[in-house]
Write a protein that holds these residues in place. Structure first.
Motif, mmCIF file in Angstrom:
data_model
loop_
_atom_site.group_PDB
_atom_site.id
_atom_site.type_symbol
_atom_site.label_atom_id
_atom_site.label_comp_id
_atom_site.label_asym_id
_atom_site.label_seq_id
_atom_site.Cartn_x
_atom_site.Cartn_y
_atom_site.Cartn_z
ATOM 1 N N LEU A 66 15.269 11.378 24.032
ATOM 2 C CA LEU A 66 16.078 12.322 23.265
ATOM 3 C C LEU A 66 16.308 11.712 21.890
ATOM 4 O O LEU A 66 16.938 10.657 21.770
ATOM 5 N N SER A 84 19.805 19.130 15.286
ATOM 6 C CA SER A 84 19.040 19.279 16.518
ATOM 7 C C SER A 84 18.750 17.931 17.144
ATOM 8 O O SER A 84 18.714 16.908 16.469
ATOM 9 N N ILE A 87 13.546 16.710 22.600
ATOM 10 C CA ILE A 87 13.188 16.153 23.909
ATOM 11 C C ILE A 87 11.726 15.739 23.885
ATOM 12 O O ILE A 87 10.868 16.484 23.427
ATOM 13 N N ALA A 109 20.887 16.654 28.594
ATOM 14 C CA ALA A 109 20.459 16.540 27.200
ATOM 15 C C ALA A 109 21.173 17.571 26.320
ATOM 16 O O ALA A 109 21.595 17.262 25.205
ATOM 17 N N GLY A 110 21.334 18.795 26.823
ATOM 18 C CA GLY A 110 22.049 19.823 26.063
ATOM 19 C C GLY A 110 23.510 19.473 25.873
ATOM 20 O O GLY A 110 24.086 19.705 24.800
ATOM 21 N N GLY A 113 23.616 16.632 23.348
ATOM 22 C CA GLY A 113 23.396 17.201 22.020
ATOM 23 C C GLY A 113 24.645 17.882 21.487
ATOM 24 O O GLY A 113 25.001 17.727 20.324
ATOM 25 N N LEU A 121 18.667 22.101 21.072
ATOM 26 C CA LEU A 121 17.861 21.186 21.864
ATOM 27 C C LEU A 121 16.445 21.736 21.742
ATOM 28 O O LEU A 121 16.189 22.894 22.094
ATOM 29 N N GLN A 165 13.181 26.096 22.036
ATOM 30 C CA GLN A 165 14.528 25.594 21.784
ATOM 31 C C GLN A 165 15.536 26.353 22.628
ATOM 32 O O GLN A 165 15.265 27.465 23.082
ATOM 33 N N THR A 168 22.575 24.027 22.380
ATOM 34 C CA THR A 168 23.277 22.981 23.116
ATOM 35 C C THR A 168 24.599 23.551 23.620
ATOM 36 O O THR A 168 25.051 24.595 23.152
#
Length: 186
Positions: A66, A84, A87, A109-110, A113, A121, A165, A168
């Protein structure tokens, strides 16, 4: 399961992960990841704090990179102005496949972010891997466009230009997060 930052001593495990994934992808009939990934580039991302690993006891179950840095030539100048995270190299061990770890890792990850101040993301996926593209679409990503022109960072032809995309946002991913707080982006 817990998620933690990868360390330089994890390099061999992460390279083995990539080889395992490449063999699996080959059995599925795709040429994705058939070229060996340069160890020095992976080590640089580990040292930059961009590589994360999901651990199930002593086993490594999954990994994700990330980063706030987009691969050159994929996103427009306007898109790059939007905060942004990108990934890369999302991989789940075959021993842990089918347990929803990839989706949970995307949620993590979201969430990360969102906490870092990113709006998006983003990812680029293999242009010929329709199954992978469908996977990301099923996890809330929206296809932006497919870039087929240009040369990839490793000097080969562009093969990973299917761009997608999703926004997030806070997410309940179920991991024990042992990572440091994310640095603010944007």
């Amino acid at each position: 399961m817990r998620i933690c930052s990868a360390r330089p001593h994890d390099l061999a495990k992460l390279l083995a992960f990539r080889e395992e994934a490449a063999a699996w992808l080959s059995r599925l009939g795709t040429d994705q990841w058939q070229r060996p990934y340069p160890a020095d580039k992976l080590l640089a991302t580990i040292e930059a704090g961009e590589v994360f690993m999901v651990r199930d006891g002593d086993a490594t179950a999954a990994t994700i990179t990330l980063t706030p840095v987009a691969e050159e030539g994929l996103w427009t100048v306007e898109e790059l102005r939007e905060p942004s995270l990108f990934i890369n190299k999302l991989t789940v061990a075959r021993t842990h496949a089918g347990q929803g770890l990839g989706g949970r890792l995307l949620d993590w990850a979201g969430d990360r972010g969102y906490r870092a101040g990113a709006d998006w993301l983003r990812l680029d996926a293999w242009t010929t891997n329709a199954g992978l593209q469908a996977y990301y679409l099923s996890h809330g990503f929206r296809h932006v466009r497919t870039v087929r022109q240009g040369v990839a960072v490793n000097g080969g032809p562009r093969v990973s230009g299917w761009l997608a995309q999703r926004a997030t946002g806070p997410a309940s991913h179920g991991f024990t997060d042992e990572t440091a707080a994310p640095e603010h982006v944007g």
